[in-house]
Design an enzyme around this catalytic site. Structure first.
Site, short mmCIF file in Angstrom:
data_model
loop_
_atom_site.label_atom_id
_atom_site.label_comp_id
_atom_site.label_asym_id
_atom_site.label_seq_id
_atom_site.Cartn_x
_atom_site.Cartn_y
_atom_site.Cartn_z
CG HIS A 10 -1.87 1.16 1.27
ND1 HIS A 10 -3.22 0.99 1.56
CD2 HIS A 10 -1.73 2.49 1.07
CE1 HIS A 10 -3.83 2.15 1.52
NE2 HIS A 10 -2.95 3.10 1.24
CG HIS A 28 -0.90 7.06 -1.22
ND1 HIS A 28 -2.16 7.15 -1.81
CD2 HIS A 28 -1.09 6.41 -0.05
CE1 HIS A 28 -3.05 6.59 -1.01
NE2 HIS A 28 -2.43 6.13 0.07
NE ARG A 69 0.53 11.93 -2.49
CZ ARG A 69 -0.48 11.47 -1.76
NH1 ARG A 69 -1.44 10.74 -2.30
NH2 ARG A 69 -0.55 11.75 -0.48
CG ASN A 71 -5.10 8.48 -3.42
OD1 ASN A 71 -4.06 7.99 -3.80
ND2 ASN A 71 -5.24 9.09 -2.25
CE LYS A 86 -7.87 1.94 -0.20
NZ LYS A 86 -6.84 2.96 -0.06
CG HIS A 111 -9.95 4.72 3.54
ND1 HIS A 111 -8.74 5.37 3.61
CD2 HIS A 111 -10.69 5.20 4.56
CE1 HIS A 111 -8.76 6.21 4.64
NE2 HIS A 111 -9.93 6.14 5.23
CG HIS A 116 -4.82 2.56 5.77
ND1 HIS A 116 -6.16 2.53 6.06
CD2 HIS A 116 -4.70 3.21 4.60
CE1 HIS A 116 -6.80 3.15 5.10
NE2 HIS A 116 -5.95 3.57 4.20
CG LEU A 129 -7.71 10.97 7.52
CD1 LEU A 129 -8.53 11.72 6.47
CD2 LEU A 129 -8.48 10.90 8.84
CG ASP A 175 -1.61 5.02 3.95
OD1 ASP A 175 -1.74 5.34 2.76
OD2 ASP A 175 -2.29 5.52 4.87
CB ALA A 214 -2.53 17.47 3.19
#
Ligand code: NCD
Ligand code: ZN
Length: 351
Positions: A13, A15, A17, A41, A97, A134, A172, A217, A245, A261
């Site tokens: 998992h 990110h 970007r 995302n 996801k 999530h 997560h 989160l 994450d 954020a």
């Protein structure tokens, strides 16, 4: 000096970007991870196989040889069974996801009514595509610290009951309730656990002043939950495995008067931070299962055949990292990390 050798680990998992941020995120992730499951995302989100292929190519443009990004697709109210079939045939999109709309960073395109997605879950079950979740409700009336437990009660229980053969990952996890649910569920249900939820609790974020670096989160919970997660991670239960994450945001977006954020950056020191947790529990011998085996087993990939070595040899984490034209404050920035990867790291790719 203490030292440990592991099969090359995977991160299930992350990110990464896009665009100018990829240089930082891919190089950090590719230092020693074999495979990473890349979260979809972006804005706009990665909703189908063609978008995922193009995103994967952009990632590979920054990656050294041997690094394998596998892609999660973003479920929306419009996702069709055809997209599920295409994912199952792609060979590089093993999971969808599910972001409840409004639950987290870039979740505005997410799912509004989860029950309306049941025909899509049916197709995922049939074609053996993984549902990665999530797990937080978004109701205004539910306290932010209770949103994961409420999701398990009101939605996850139902999904797992309706689709007993669907492989589901609760991403997560942050609560005792989540750890317990996954431990008691069938072997079709698993969870990823981040380094930051193992290392920190809400006191770290709130006592002495709010610290944006720890805001993510699902939000950090109280210490009894942190202890339950540590217990699950080091238990040797094959349903719990590594997913960092790691979710970078430029410093100005986190240290912002108009809202912080959500997301913590750990890719610069991920396996090293997990090693601290396992060492503190006298469980270093279980790190390999958690980091290099159980996730691959759940996803149906072979274990990586080469290894990395970690030595107990503290190093200083830079206070801030370059992130495109922005700054990024990494977890432990300006402090030290106890373990160092001393072999198995890949040379950086110059781009
Ligand atoms: C993630 C992000 O920034 O993309 N943020 C986070 O706090 N974890 C999204 C997510 O995984 O929830
Ligand atoms: Zn995430």
């Amino acid at each position: 000096m203490q030292s440990i050798t592991l099969k090359r680990p995977d991160d299930w998992h992350i990110h990464l970007r896009d665009d100018t941020y990829l240089e930082r995120t891919v190089q950090d992730a590719a230092r020693y991870f074999g495979r990473v499951l890349v979260m979809p995302n972006l804005v706009p989100p990665v909703t189908d196989v063609n978008l995922a292929r193009a995103y994967r190519d952009r990632i590979l443009g920054h990656a050294p040889d041997g690094f394998t990004p596998v892609m999660a697709l973003y479920l929306t109210d419009q996702t069709s069974a055809d997209t599920v079939v295409a994912a199952s045939q792609s060979g590089f999109c093993p999971a969808f996801k599910l972001y409840p709309a409004g639950a987290t960073t870039n979740s505005a395109f997410g799912v509004n009514a989860i029950e309306a997605m049941f025909p899509v879950f049916e197709a995922m079950q049939e074609h053996d595509v993984i549902l990665s979740i999530h797990g937080e409700v978004t109701d205004e009336g539910i306290d932010i610290f209770d949103r994961e437990a409420a999701f398990i009660d009101t939605m996850l229980t139902k999904i797992v009951h309706e689709f007993p053969a669907l492989r589901v990952i609760l991403e997560h996890i942050t609560t005792r309730e989540a750890a317990q649910f996954v431990a008691e569920a069938s072997d079709k249900v698993a969870a990823t656990i981040t380094a930051h939820h193992l290392l920190f609790n809400r006191n770290d974020m709130l006592v002495g002043g709010m610290k944006p670096i720890h805001y993510c989160l699902p939000i950090l919970k109280r210490d009894i939950h942190q202890k339950a997660l540590v217990h699950a991670a080091v238990s040797g239960n094959r349903s719990f495995f590594l997913g960092t994450d790691s979710a970078p945001h430029p410093r100005h977006a986190k240290e912002n008067a108009c809202g912080c954020a959500a997301g913590c950056y750990t890719a610069h020191a991920a396996i090293e931070l997990y090693a601290e947790v396992f060492e503190a529990e006298n469980a270093l011998q279980r790190l390999e299962g958690f980091a290099s085996e159980y996730g691959a087993d759940f996803y149906g990939y072979p274990h990586n055949t080469d290894t990395i070595q970690l030595d107990k040899d503290a190093w200083h984490v830079e206070e801030k990292l370059a992130f495109g034209t922005d700054e990024l404050i990494p977890t432990r920035g300006g402090e030290s990390v106890a373990w160092r990867v001393t072999s198995g790291a890949r040379p950086l790719k110059k781009v």
